[in-house]
Design a protein around this motif. Structure first.
Motif, mmCIF file in Angstrom:
data_model
loop_
_atom_site.group_PDB
_atom_site.id
_atom_site.type_symbol
_atom_site.label_atom_id
_atom_site.label_comp_id
_atom_site.label_asym_id
_atom_site.label_seq_id
_atom_site.Cartn_x
_atom_site.Cartn_y
_atom_site.Cartn_z
ATOM 1 N N GLU A 145 7.029 2.084 -5.764
ATOM 2 C CA GLU A 145 7.053 0.707 -5.256
ATOM 3 C C GLU A 145 8.486 0.171 -5.279
ATOM 4 O O GLU A 145 9.282 0.521 -6.157
ATOM 5 C CB GLU A 145 6.223 -0.193 -6.171
ATOM 6 C CG GLU A 145 4.731 -0.019 -6.046
ATOM 7 C CD GLU A 145 3.991 -0.883 -7.067
ATOM 8 O OE1 GLU A 145 2.835 -1.194 -6.804
ATOM 9 O OE2 GLU A 145 4.574 -1.222 -8.119
ATOM 10 N N ILE B 106 10.085 -3.678 -5.382
ATOM 11 C CA ILE B 106 9.639 -5.054 -5.583
ATOM 12 C C ILE B 106 10.813 -6.017 -5.368
ATOM 13 O O ILE B 106 11.926 -5.770 -5.860
ATOM 14 C CB ILE B 106 9.081 -5.217 -7.020
ATOM 15 C CG1 ILE B 106 7.890 -4.253 -7.198
ATOM 16 C CG2 ILE B 106 8.639 -6.657 -7.299
ATOM 17 C CD1 ILE B 106 7.460 -4.051 -8.638
ATOM 18 N N THR C 298 6.079 -6.992 -2.400
ATOM 19 C CA THR C 298 6.087 -5.594 -2.868
ATOM 20 C C THR C 298 5.896 -4.632 -1.702
ATOM 21 O O THR C 298 4.988 -4.800 -0.891
ATOM 22 C CB THR C 298 4.949 -5.377 -3.892
ATOM 23 O OG1 THR C 298 5.185 -6.231 -5.012
ATOM 24 C CG2 THR C 298 4.899 -3.927 -4.385
ATOM 25 N N LYS C 299 6.748 -3.647 -1.643
ATOM 26 C CA LYS C 299 6.585 -2.524 -0.716
ATOM 27 C C LYS C 299 6.080 -1.342 -1.544
ATOM 28 O O LYS C 299 6.437 -1.208 -2.725
ATOM 29 C CB LYS C 299 7.932 -2.165 -0.066
ATOM 30 C CG LYS C 299 8.503 -3.278 0.812
ATOM 31 C CD LYS C 299 7.775 -3.343 2.132
ATOM 32 C CE LYS C 299 8.294 -4.431 3.045
ATOM 33 N NZ LYS C 299 7.494 -4.533 4.278
ATOM 34 N N CYS C 300 5.270 -0.490 -0.943
ATOM 35 C CA CYS C 300 4.788 0.655 -1.718
ATOM 36 C C CYS C 300 4.933 1.957 -0.940
ATOM 37 O O CYS C 300 5.194 1.932 0.257
ATOM 38 C CB CYS C 300 3.353 0.433 -2.177
ATOM 39 S SG CYS C 300 2.185 0.410 -0.843
ATOM 40 N N TRP C 301 4.757 3.074 -1.652
ATOM 41 C CA TRP C 301 4.896 4.414 -1.071
ATOM 42 C C TRP C 301 6.313 4.666 -0.571
ATOM 43 O O TRP C 301 6.496 5.374 0.409
ATOM 44 C CB TRP C 301 3.942 4.626 0.115
ATOM 45 C CG TRP C 301 2.517 4.441 -0.181
ATOM 46 C CD1 TRP C 301 1.727 3.433 0.221
ATOM 47 C CD2 TRP C 301 1.688 5.314 -0.956
ATOM 48 N NE1 TRP C 301 0.456 3.610 -0.246
ATOM 49 C CE2 TRP C 301 0.414 4.758 -0.972
ATOM 50 C CE3 TRP C 301 1.922 6.513 -1.650
ATOM 51 C CZ2 TRP C 301 -0.644 5.348 -1.650
ATOM 52 C CZ3 TRP C 301 0.865 7.095 -2.311
ATOM 53 C CH2 TRP C 301 -0.397 6.509 -2.294
ATOM 54 N N GLU D 27 3.218 -1.634 2.781
ATOM 55 C CA GLU D 27 2.839 -2.499 1.654
ATOM 56 C C GLU D 27 1.441 -2.097 1.176
ATOM 57 O O GLU D 27 0.723 -1.408 1.900
ATOM 58 C CB GLU D 27 2.852 -3.977 2.100
ATOM 59 C CG GLU D 27 4.247 -4.424 2.507
ATOM 60 C CD GLU D 27 4.316 -5.897 2.904
ATOM 61 O OE1 GLU D 27 3.307 -6.618 2.748
ATOM 62 O OE2 GLU D 27 5.390 -6.297 3.359
ATOM 63 N N PRO D 28 1.049 -2.579 -0.009
ATOM 64 C CA PRO D 28 -0.248 -2.144 -0.548
ATOM 65 C C PRO D 28 -1.410 -2.351 0.433
ATOM 66 O O PRO D 28 -2.291 -1.507 0.542
ATOM 67 C CB PRO D 28 -0.420 -3.005 -1.800
ATOM 68 C CG PRO D 28 0.989 -3.317 -2.234
ATOM 69 C CD PRO D 28 1.797 -3.412 -0.978
#
Ligand SMILES: Cc1cc2nc3c(=O)[nH]c(=O)nc-3n(C[C@H](O)[C@H](O)[C@H](O)COP(=O)(O)OP(=O)(O)OC[C@H]3O[C@@H](n4cnc5c(N)ncnc54)[C@H](O)[C@@H]3O)c2cc1C
Length: 382
Positions: free
Chosen positions: A212, A214, A154-157, A128-129
């Motif tokens: 990302e 979401i 939100t998950k990222c990368w 996550e961020p």
């Protein structure tokens, strides 16, 4: 540990090499420049050849092979293109691997054949961020509502965050910092509330999509929970134990690609009336590269061997990932140096190895985190 290549392994290497030479190498720089994830290559060529379900048993549509063959696949792809190698690794070890290890029979029947045969592309979302290395502080939540779960955050990368057909996400279902407070869910593309966010513009691994994921009031049924509620974090750590072997193998491929190109160039390029390979400074670089690459290969082979035999692999997979990824970065840096000014251009392959390699010391746990893992294991007498 048996170091002779099995018949299976030789066949897998040859098949992968043929596919990569025919369908990937001709588009290498075009896809890199455009940040184009070659979904069609993955689904239409790699899937039917078994490269997207290497470890998945035949019963679920996979190739039914072991970790040594899996290492061969990633090494051969990485030797030409780190980006596509990263995509193959994330699909096989993370998304598909999580369902294979922790899904029940119905879940395996439902998702594995599509993933293994390349009909569907998978993603796995932990980061996550604000929480990368420190995943236990994740903020994405799932709350029970009737018989369903509702996901938000939100998950990222996330590799294949936009183009995946299915996402395995680990989200909070309990208290912050409780290692039993996270749960793994499978979310199919098209589920209302599952959205793709920003796509990253990256230094390397550019043909592997990173974006990302979401969740906005994303409702999933209880049947999509992998294993037991609360086990998600522990499952993720086990998935990463295996996943790190794949990043070690990918690193090995990148280092080998950089070495192959350097060896050829050093014998062709002449300065002061002779091939630069004749200069001891260049010969020593090649000697160091060859030695460190073999050491990385031995560590990776050892981790794969233990994994095949069902033994605990935490220390060895972290060692293989840590060492091989650092070797990949170091060897591709040396390769650029051997190529001189030409190495600094996009007309020669080594600048891409240099850019791609750096991800390997970051993704699936940074080198610093691998050292923490190895240190803990060593102190426990592992
Ligand atoms: C191309 C790409 C693809 C990815 N794909 C996925 C994916 O598919 N799914 C997914 O879930 N994630 C994915 N990731 C995320 C990746 O796993 C994280 O980037 C990685 O775990 C590091 O987290 P971070 O970037 O937040 O760095 P941070 O955790 O913020 O680390 C920053 C720096 O601090 C250091 N550091 C942090 N904690 C410590 C400590 N305790 N001791 C010493 N040093 C420390 C780190 O080593 C690093 O040098 C991807 C990342 C990239 C770049």
């Amino acid at each position: 540990m048996d170091l002779t290549a099995s018949e299976n392994r030789t066949l897998v290497e040859q098949t992968t090499r043929d596919l990569v030479e025919k369908h990937l190498r001709p588009h290498l720089m075009e896809w890199d420049e455009a940040q184009h994830l070659p979904v069609e290559l993955l689904k239409e060529q790699f899937g039917p050849a078994g490269l997207l379900g290497v470890l998945v048993p035949h019963a679920y549509g996979g190739a039914g092979l072991g970790y040594q063959e899996y290492v061969s696949v990633l090494t051969e792809v990485g030797r030409v293109c780190g980006s596509v190698g990263l995509s193959v690794a994330a699909h096989n070890s993370l998304c598909t691997g999580h369902i294979l290890q922790f899904g029940d029979e119905d879940q395996k029947q439902r998702w594995l054949p599509k993933l293994a045969m390349g009909e569907w592309l998978g993603a796995w979302a932990l980061t996550e961020p604000n929480t990368g290395s420190d995943a236990m502080r994740m903020k994405c939540t799932a709350k029970r509502d009737g018989g369903d779960w509702v996901l938000n955050g939100t998950k990222c990368w996330i590799t294949h965050g936009i183009s995946s057909d299915v996402v395995v996400a680990i989200v909070r279902t309990g208290e912050l910092l409780d290692s039993n407070g996270m749960t793994a869910f499978v979310i199919e593309r098209g589920t209302p509330g599952l959205k793709a966010g920003k796509k990253e513009n990256k230094l390397g691994m550019r043909a592997s999509e990173t974006a990302e994921v979401i969740f906005e009031d994303c409702r999933v049924p209880e049947a999509n929970v992998l294993g037991k509620v609360g086990e998600g974090f522990k499952q993720a750590m086990k998935v990463l134990d295996g996943g790190r072997i794949s990043i070690a193998a990918l690193s090995l491929g990148i280092a080998k690609g950089a070495f192959d190109a350097s060896l050829k160039y050093a014998q062709e390029r002449e300065q002061f009336g002779q091939p630069i390979a004749n200069f001891q400074a260049i010969g020593f670089k090649l000697a160091d590269m060859a030695t460190r690459i073999e050491a990385a290969e031995l560590l990776t082979t050892q981790a794969a061997d233990l994994k095949n035999r069902g033994q605990k692999v935490t220390k060895q997979s972290a060692m293989a990932k840590y060492y091989a990824s650092e070797v990949a970065v170091w060897a591709s840096n040396e390769a650029v140096q051997i190529f001189g000014g030409y190495g600094y251009t996009k007309d020669f392959p080594v600048e891409k190895f240099y850019r791609d390699s750096k991800l390997c010391t970051i993704g699936e746990g940074t080198s610093e985190i691998q050292k923490l893992v190895i240190g803990r294991q060593v102190l426990q007498g592992a």
